[in-house]
Design a protein around this motif. Sequence first.
Motif, mmCIF file in Angstrom:
data_model
loop_
_atom_site.group_PDB
_atom_site.id
_atom_site.type_symbol
_atom_site.label_atom_id
_atom_site.label_comp_id
_atom_site.label_asym_id
_atom_site.label_seq_id
_atom_site.Cartn_x
_atom_site.Cartn_y
_atom_site.Cartn_z
ATOM 1 N N GLU A 18 -2.800 -4.928 -4.412
ATOM 2 C CA GLU A 18 -3.078 -4.627 -3.012
ATOM 3 C C GLU A 18 -3.030 -3.115 -2.776
ATOM 4 O O GLU A 18 -3.821 -2.567 -2.002
ATOM 5 C CB GLU A 18 -2.088 -5.351 -2.109
ATOM 6 N N ALA A 19 -2.128 -2.423 -3.482
ATOM 7 C CA ALA A 19 -2.019 -0.968 -3.329
ATOM 8 C C ALA A 19 -3.317 -0.280 -3.758
ATOM 9 O O ALA A 19 -3.792 0.638 -3.089
ATOM 10 C CB ALA A 19 -0.842 -0.436 -4.142
ATOM 11 N N SER A 20 -3.912 -0.730 -4.875
ATOM 12 C CA SER A 20 -5.190 -0.146 -5.330
ATOM 13 C C SER A 20 -6.293 -0.416 -4.315
ATOM 14 O O SER A 20 -7.118 0.460 -4.029
ATOM 15 C CB SER A 20 -5.590 -0.715 -6.691
ATOM 16 N N LEU A 21 -6.311 -1.624 -3.776
ATOM 17 C CA LEU A 21 -7.324 -1.970 -2.781
ATOM 18 C C LEU A 21 -7.168 -1.109 -1.536
ATOM 19 O O LEU A 21 -8.147 -0.569 -1.010
ATOM 20 C CB LEU A 21 -7.225 -3.449 -2.417
ATOM 21 N N ILE A 22 -5.961 -0.935 -1.060
ATOM 22 C CA ILE A 22 -5.724 -0.128 0.140
ATOM 23 C C ILE A 22 -6.112 1.329 -0.111
ATOM 24 O O ILE A 22 -6.679 1.986 0.762
ATOM 25 C CB ILE A 22 -4.271 -0.294 0.628
ATOM 26 N N HIS A 23 -5.841 1.814 -1.322
ATOM 27 C CA HIS A 23 -6.260 3.182 -1.674
ATOM 28 C C HIS A 23 -7.782 3.320 -1.519
ATOM 29 O O HIS A 23 -8.271 4.303 -0.969
ATOM 30 C CB HIS A 23 -5.823 3.515 -3.110
ATOM 31 N N TRP A 24 -8.540 2.320 -1.981
ATOM 32 C CA TRP A 24 -10.004 2.328 -1.814
ATOM 33 C C TRP A 24 -10.375 2.214 -0.329
ATOM 34 O O TRP A 24 -11.220 2.956 0.159
ATOM 35 C CB TRP A 24 -10.623 1.182 -2.615
ATOM 36 N N GLY B 119 -17.078 2.322 -5.412
ATOM 37 C CA GLY B 119 -15.876 1.509 -5.554
ATOM 38 C C GLY B 119 -15.446 1.365 -7.005
ATOM 39 O O GLY B 119 -14.255 1.340 -7.308
ATOM 40 N N GLN B 120 -16.422 1.296 -7.913
ATOM 41 C CA GLN B 120 -16.113 1.149 -9.338
ATOM 42 C C GLN B 120 -15.354 2.348 -9.889
ATOM 43 O O GLN B 120 -14.695 2.244 -10.923
ATOM 44 C CB GLN B 120 -17.393 0.951 -10.143
ATOM 45 N N ARG B 121 -15.440 3.474 -9.236
ATOM 46 C CA ARG B 121 -14.773 4.685 -9.715
ATOM 47 C C ARG B 121 -13.284 4.706 -9.387
ATOM 48 O O ARG B 121 -12.564 5.560 -9.879
ATOM 49 C CB ARG B 121 -15.435 5.923 -9.096
ATOM 50 N N PHE B 122 -12.841 3.765 -8.554
ATOM 51 C CA PHE B 122 -11.446 3.780 -8.112
ATOM 52 C C PHE B 122 -10.551 2.999 -9.062
ATOM 53 O O PHE B 122 -10.936 1.952 -9.590
ATOM 54 C CB PHE B 122 -11.327 3.229 -6.685
ATOM 55 N N LYS B 123 -9.348 3.533 -9.256
ATOM 56 C CA LYS B 123 -8.345 2.920 -10.128
ATOM 57 C C LYS B 123 -8.070 1.490 -9.669
ATOM 58 O O LYS B 123 -7.904 1.223 -8.487
ATOM 59 C CB LYS B 123 -7.058 3.740 -10.068
ATOM 60 N N GLY B 124 -8.045 0.590 -10.635
ATOM 61 C CA GLY B 124 -7.708 -0.797 -10.343
ATOM 62 C C GLY B 124 -8.881 -1.672 -9.957
ATOM 63 O O GLY B 124 -8.710 -2.882 -9.766
#
Length: 190
Positions: free
Chosen positions: A71-77, A41-46
């Motif tokens: 919310e967009a970054s969270l949904i991407h993850w 999860g740490q590797r994801f933007k935001g």
Amino acid sequence: MNSMHATNEKSDIATLIIRHHVKAAARQGYESWLREIAREGQRFKGHLGANVIRPTTGSGSYTIVVRFDSEASLIHWMESEVRKQLVHDAPPHLEMPEDIEIQTGMEYWFTPQSPKQVHAKPIRQFLVSLSAIYPLIVAVPWSLQPLFSAIPPLAHPLAAKFLTAVIVVFLMVYVVMPRYTRLVAAWLYK
């Protein structure tokens, strides 16, 4: 049973709250799984960080709080293949399916941890927020005066107000509200 709640706000900090009930015999394997999914999860933007609230003695209930800048970054993850695969690997460790909730802004700090508790009354949320924000909007601009004197472009009213707002919001979300709401919880949820 999974319960997902998301708001339409796309610009607020988004908080993912995950509740797992882990089998006693599977705790060690679950902890390894938890480290792996946190690392991914740490590797994801935001990604802004994660906190794990481990069970008290005799309980197998874990609460994982993960924050993203939007919310967009969270949904991407949430929709990523790596997360889907890791979530697919979790059930052998769990007594029941995970419970997921998404909240934006400061909403998480006013949501009681126990589902048996009532939500804080709006007037109490207002008073807690006011009593936290007022000292910050007095102290932060005062403490920034030396910076404004040293760097004149920052003293421009728009720049000064923006910098002040960034610091106040950061302090509210990451420093003040997590601690303050725990401190006044007995009154807040009365």
